[in-house]
Design a protein around this motif. Structure first.
Motif, mmCIF file in Angstrom:
data_model
loop_
_atom_site.group_PDB
_atom_site.id
_atom_site.type_symbol
_atom_site.label_atom_id
_atom_site.label_comp_id
_atom_site.label_asym_id
_atom_site.label_seq_id
_atom_site.Cartn_x
_atom_site.Cartn_y
_atom_site.Cartn_z
ATOM 1 N N VAL A 67 -2.631 9.723 -80.141
ATOM 2 C CA VAL A 67 -1.310 9.582 -80.758
ATOM 3 C C VAL A 67 -0.435 8.549 -80.057
ATOM 4 N N ALA A 68 -0.861 8.060 -78.900
ATOM 5 C CA ALA A 68 -0.115 7.003 -78.212
ATOM 6 C C ALA A 68 -1.045 6.326 -77.224
ATOM 7 N N LYS A 69 -0.723 5.073 -76.907
ATOM 8 C CA LYS A 69 -1.511 4.325 -75.934
ATOM 9 C C LYS A 69 -0.582 3.435 -75.127
ATOM 10 N N ALA A 70 -1.031 3.054 -73.955
ATOM 11 C CA ALA A 70 -0.230 2.167 -73.107
ATOM 12 C C ALA A 70 -1.163 1.361 -72.226
ATOM 13 N N TYR A 71 -0.766 0.122 -71.975
ATOM 14 C CA TYR A 71 -1.532 -0.762 -71.103
ATOM 15 C C TYR A 71 -0.628 -1.288 -69.999
ATOM 16 N N SER A 72 -1.186 -1.453 -68.827
ATOM 17 C CA SER A 72 -0.493 -2.109 -67.725
ATOM 18 C C SER A 72 -1.507 -2.935 -66.958
ATOM 19 N N VAL A 73 -1.020 -3.836 -66.101
ATOM 20 C CA VAL A 73 -1.913 -4.670 -65.293
ATOM 21 C C VAL A 73 -1.334 -4.840 -63.895
ATOM 22 N N PRO A 74 -2.187 -4.825 -62.872
ATOM 23 C CA PRO A 74 -1.736 -5.162 -61.519
ATOM 24 C C PRO A 74 -1.807 -6.673 -61.324
ATOM 25 N N PHE A 99 -5.016 -11.716 -64.723
ATOM 26 C CA PHE A 99 -6.461 -11.950 -64.801
ATOM 27 C C PHE A 99 -6.889 -13.147 -63.954
ATOM 28 N N ALA A 100 -5.986 -14.091 -63.708
ATOM 29 C CA ALA A 100 -6.299 -15.154 -62.751
ATOM 30 C C ALA A 100 -6.412 -14.569 -61.345
ATOM 31 N N ASP A 101 -5.501 -13.667 -60.987
ATOM 32 C CA ASP A 101 -5.568 -13.016 -59.679
ATOM 33 C C ASP A 101 -6.854 -12.220 -59.539
ATOM 34 N N ARG A 102 -7.222 -11.547 -60.598
ATOM 35 C CA ARG A 102 -8.450 -10.745 -60.566
ATOM 36 C C ARG A 102 -9.674 -11.642 -60.354
ATOM 37 N N ALA A 103 -9.709 -12.776 -61.033
ATOM 38 C CA ALA A 103 -10.842 -13.698 -60.897
ATOM 39 C C ALA A 103 -10.894 -14.337 -59.516
ATOM 40 N N ASP A 104 -9.710 -14.572 -58.933
ATOM 41 C CA ASP A 104 -9.639 -15.261 -57.644
ATOM 42 C C ASP A 104 -9.656 -14.311 -56.455
ATOM 43 N N GLY A 105 -9.694 -13.019 -56.707
ATOM 44 C CA GLY A 105 -9.714 -12.055 -55.617
ATOM 45 C C GLY A 105 -8.386 -11.922 -54.893
ATOM 46 N N VAL A 106 -7.284 -12.200 -55.574
ATOM 47 C CA VAL A 106 -5.953 -12.084 -54.984
ATOM 48 C C VAL A 106 -5.493 -10.637 -55.099
ATOM 49 N N ALA A 107 -5.086 -10.057 -53.985
ATOM 50 C CA ALA A 107 -4.672 -8.655 -53.981
ATOM 51 C C ALA A 107 -3.362 -8.478 -54.745
ATOM 52 N N PRO A 108 -3.286 -7.534 -55.660
ATOM 53 C CA PRO A 108 -2.045 -7.321 -56.398
ATOM 54 C C PRO A 108 -1.008 -6.586 -55.560
ATOM 55 N N ASP A 109 0.265 -6.807 -55.882
ATOM 56 C CA ASP A 109 1.340 -6.105 -55.185
ATOM 57 C C ASP A 109 2.330 -5.430 -56.143
ATOM 58 N N THR A 110 2.119 -5.628 -57.435
ATOM 59 C CA THR A 110 3.050 -5.135 -58.450
ATOM 60 C C THR A 110 2.250 -4.764 -59.692
ATOM 61 N N MET A 135 2.854 5.717 -66.567
ATOM 62 C CA MET A 135 2.564 4.395 -66.005
ATOM 63 C C MET A 135 3.212 4.243 -64.634
ATOM 64 N N ARG A 136 4.458 4.678 -64.512
ATOM 65 C CA ARG A 136 5.157 4.608 -63.225
ATOM 66 C C ARG A 136 4.456 5.465 -62.176
ATOM 67 N N GLU A 137 4.098 6.676 -62.548
ATOM 68 C CA GLU A 137 3.469 7.584 -61.588
ATOM 69 C C GLU A 137 2.093 7.075 -61.165
ATOM 70 N N ASN A 138 1.359 6.499 -62.090
ATOM 71 C CA ASN A 138 0.041 5.944 -61.762
ATOM 72 C C ASN A 138 0.169 4.805 -60.756
ATOM 73 N N ALA A 139 1.167 3.929 -60.980
ATOM 74 C CA ALA A 139 1.378 2.818 -60.050
ATOM 75 C C ALA A 139 1.777 3.339 -58.667
ATOM 76 N N ARG A 140 2.658 4.342 -58.650
ATOM 77 C CA ARG A 140 3.086 4.913 -57.376
ATOM 78 C C ARG A 140 1.898 5.532 -56.645
ATOM 79 N N ALA A 141 1.059 6.263 -57.362
ATOM 80 C CA ALA A 141 -0.096 6.917 -56.749
ATOM 81 C C ALA A 141 -1.095 5.909 -56.202
ATOM 82 N N ARG A 142 -1.099 4.697 -56.755
ATOM 83 C CA ARG A 142 -2.018 3.658 -56.297
ATOM 84 C C ARG A 142 -1.402 2.777 -55.211
ATOM 85 N N GLY A 143 -0.241 3.173 -54.738
ATOM 86 C CA GLY A 143 0.349 2.492 -53.597
ATOM 87 C C GLY A 143 1.300 1.366 -53.915
ATOM 88 N N PHE A 144 1.639 1.170 -55.184
ATOM 89 C CA PHE A 144 2.563 0.104 -55.555
ATOM 90 C C PHE A 144 4.007 0.585 -55.416
#
Length: 255
Positions: A67-74, A99-110, A135-144
């Motif tokens: 009934v609902a969906k959401a997408y986010s990216v680091p 996706f450029a960061d993901r390809a280049d192995g750059v660590a996300p911060d946000t 989405m907020r809680e997932n980011a917080r749990a992952r250390g962002f």
């Protein structure tokens, strides 16, 4: 079968429920047809649920229907050359960065929100706010420490000629909260409106394509008001194309 409005949906990540990938992807929504022709949407959206399922969210009702969906990216907002500045290119730019960061192995911060959609008939019941909270809680749990969002104001299409810089910061006299309902949800959740992304999405197409997407004639040069578009579409019949440049509003959520 219609979802039971009296039952709270269950929200999980797609990583937890990978069998819901196809139902999530094909869930009916209320996006206008032309939006899906933004080039970044075509390139990157599918990759989120394929490569980053832990940042994709799905809500199911008591019968198991999506009934609902959401997408986010680091992504690395504080990487060299970005320095924490939210881009004028908004939605398109943050997808490219992620996706450029993901390809280049750059660590996300946000983490950036990308989409929250609720199936037709269930809007206005607080489900979009619950998806944002997940989405907020997932980011917080992952250390962002921060979630940012290039917000598409939900009522801006009713005022396509209104300057986005004025509209984004317009507030209600009664409580000082944003005039726009979707911006209001973000602010109530703790978000702070920072700036406008004037070129957040770009949809360019031939006149025939725009006629197909909208049912409008696209015959005269100049701005064309299109249902569900936040600003007018620029029509260039002498050159055979029309282009839509959508502004969004950047909101920061400290976690």
């Amino acid at each position: 079968m219609n979802p039971d409005p009296g039952t709270d949906p269950t929200i999980t990540t797609l990583a937890e429920r990978p069998e819901l990938a196809l139902p999530m992807w094909t869930m009916p929504d209320t996006w206008p047809a032309f939006i899906g022709h933004d080039l970044c949407a075509g390139i990157f959206l599918r990759r989120i649920w394929q490569e980053l399922p832990e940042y994709a969210f799905v809500a199911t009702d008591a019968a198991g229907a999506v009934v609902a969906k959401a997408y986010s990216v680091p992504f690395a907002l504080h990487a060299e050359g970005r320095r924490g500045a939210l881009p004028d290119g908004g939605w398109d730019q943050v997808l490219q960065w992620a996706f450029a960061d993901r390809a280049d192995g750059v660590a996300p911060d946000t983490v950036s929100a990308i989409e929250i959609a609720v199936t037709p008939g269930l809007q206005g019941r607080g489900l979009s706010g619950r998806m944002l909270a997940a989405m907020r809680e997932n980011a917080r749990a992952r250390g962002f420490g921060e979630v940012v969002a290039p917000v598409r104001p939900s009522a801006k299409h009713l005022e396509p000629e209104a300057p986005i810089g004025e509209y984004a910061f317009r507030v209600r006299e009664s409580d000082g909260l944003p005039h726009d309902p979707w911006l209001r949800v973000h602010v109530r959740a703790g978000g702070v409106i920072e700036k406008v992304a004037p070129a957040s999405m770009v949809v360019a197409g031939s006149l025939e394509q725009w006629r197909e997407w909208t049912g409008l004639p696209f015959e005269k040069e100049g701005p064309v008001e299109v249902p569900a578009a936040l600003v007018p579409v620029r029509c260039e019949p002498g050159h055979g194309y029309a282009v839509y440049v959508e502004p969004n509003v950047w909101v920061r959520h400290a976690l």
